[in-house]
Design an enzyme around this catalytic site. Structure first.
Site, short mmCIF file in Angstrom:
data_model
loop_
_atom_site.label_atom_id
_atom_site.label_comp_id
_atom_site.label_asym_id
_atom_site.label_seq_id
_atom_site.Cartn_x
_atom_site.Cartn_y
_atom_site.Cartn_z
CG HIS A 1 39.37 -6.32 -23.83
ND1 HIS A 1 39.05 -5.75 -22.62
CD2 HIS A 1 38.52 -7.37 -23.98
CE1 HIS A 1 38.06 -6.43 -22.06
NE2 HIS A 1 37.72 -7.41 -22.88
CD GLN B 1 34.71 -16.44 -19.10
OE1 GLN B 1 33.69 -16.49 -18.43
NE2 GLN B 1 35.79 -17.13 -18.81
N GLY B 2 31.96 -12.24 -21.76
CA GLY B 2 30.84 -11.67 -22.50
C GLY B 2 30.34 -10.37 -21.92
CG ASP B 3 29.09 -9.85 -18.10
OD1 ASP B 3 28.00 -9.72 -18.70
OD2 ASP B 3 29.26 -10.65 -17.17
CB SER B 4 34.44 -7.56 -22.33
OG SER B 4 35.28 -8.51 -21.76
CG ASP C 1 40.33 -2.78 -21.53
OD1 ASP C 1 40.21 -2.59 -22.76
OD2 ASP C 1 39.86 -3.76 -20.93
#
Length: 245
Positions: free
Chosen positions: A60, A199-202, A106
């Site tokens: 993603h 958020q941002g660690d994806s 993913d």
């Protein structure tokens, strides 16, 4: 299954809540395989360096290869540490069965345009054996430059890490209404919360027992007591990864 409108909302929540909460700041070169993925120069996701020319992240996080840069040996996002090695991305390789609405499969490889050299700040992640997973309750470490606030946003300039235990897929499925597949794994403090990615660690790494066992994928909120973080189970994809590296 959910109504179509709920599916759309859940997909949106997953993409936005691919979530470090309750952790601590890393030291420089503490996690030398940790990389960041920038889009047009801005932090987009995390990742792990697998070889001199391949990194691993989440599907993603995919975008036009020409817009992406992978940086290894990075610490401060705003300063030049003198240890960074940056490369453009020659090709993104998301898993062919990646499903945007459910975030199944993913996982994505990034082929780098230039080769990374190993040193004390840049190393390759160790992959697990195929279908060999950490036991439920095993403490694993998650790393990234993502949000460190449970409400609002507080994005750090340096990477953080947090230690959280493995939750069984059966228990995780209770929280997520059966949406957890064999290619996913869950980490969290059920009933307690307080520690999670955010958020941002994806795309960033989950290290269990010294091996790269997970990729930050999705979840509802960050560090909620009843919703563990959901990660791509790397051991499930070793054969696919080995086709390229």
């Amino acid at each position: 299954m959910k109504f179509l409108v709920l599916i759309a909302l859940v997909a949106l929540a997953r993409a936005d809540d691919d979530k470090i909460i309750g952790g601590s700041q890393l030291r420089p070169n503490q996690v030398p395989y940790l990389v960041n993925l920038k889009r047009f120069g801005s932090l987009m996701c995390g990742g792990s360096l697998l070889t001199s020319t391949y990194a691993l992240s989440a599907a993603h996080c995919n975008a036009a290869a020409s817009s992406l840069t992978v940086t290894a040996g990075d610490y401060s996002l705003s300063n030049n540490d003198g240890t960074e090695q940056a490369s453009n991305v020659a090709r993104t390789i998301p898993h062919p069965q990646y499903k945007k609405n459910t975030l199944e499969n993913d996982i994505m490889l990034l082929q780098l345009s230039s080769s990374m050299s190993t040193n004390s700040y840049v190393q390759f992640a160790s992959l697990p054996a195929a279908n060999v997973d950490p036991a439920v309750g095993t403490n694993c470490n998650v790393y990234g430059w993502g949000n460190i606030a449970t409400t609002g946003s507080n994005y750090p300039d340096t990477p953080y890490g947090v230690t959280v235990p493995v939750v069984s897929n059966a228990d995780c499925n209770v929280a997520y209404d059966g949406d957890i597949t064999d290619g996913m794994m869950c980490l969290g403090l059920l009933g307690t919360g307080g520690k999670d990615s955010c958020q941002g660690d994806s795309g960033g790494p989950v290290n269990c027992n010294g091996d790269l066992h997970g990729v930050v994928s999705w979840g509802i909120g960050c560090a909620y007591p009843d919703y563990p973080g959901v990660y791509t189970r790397v051991s499930h994809y070793i054969s696919w990864i080995n086709q390229y590296i």
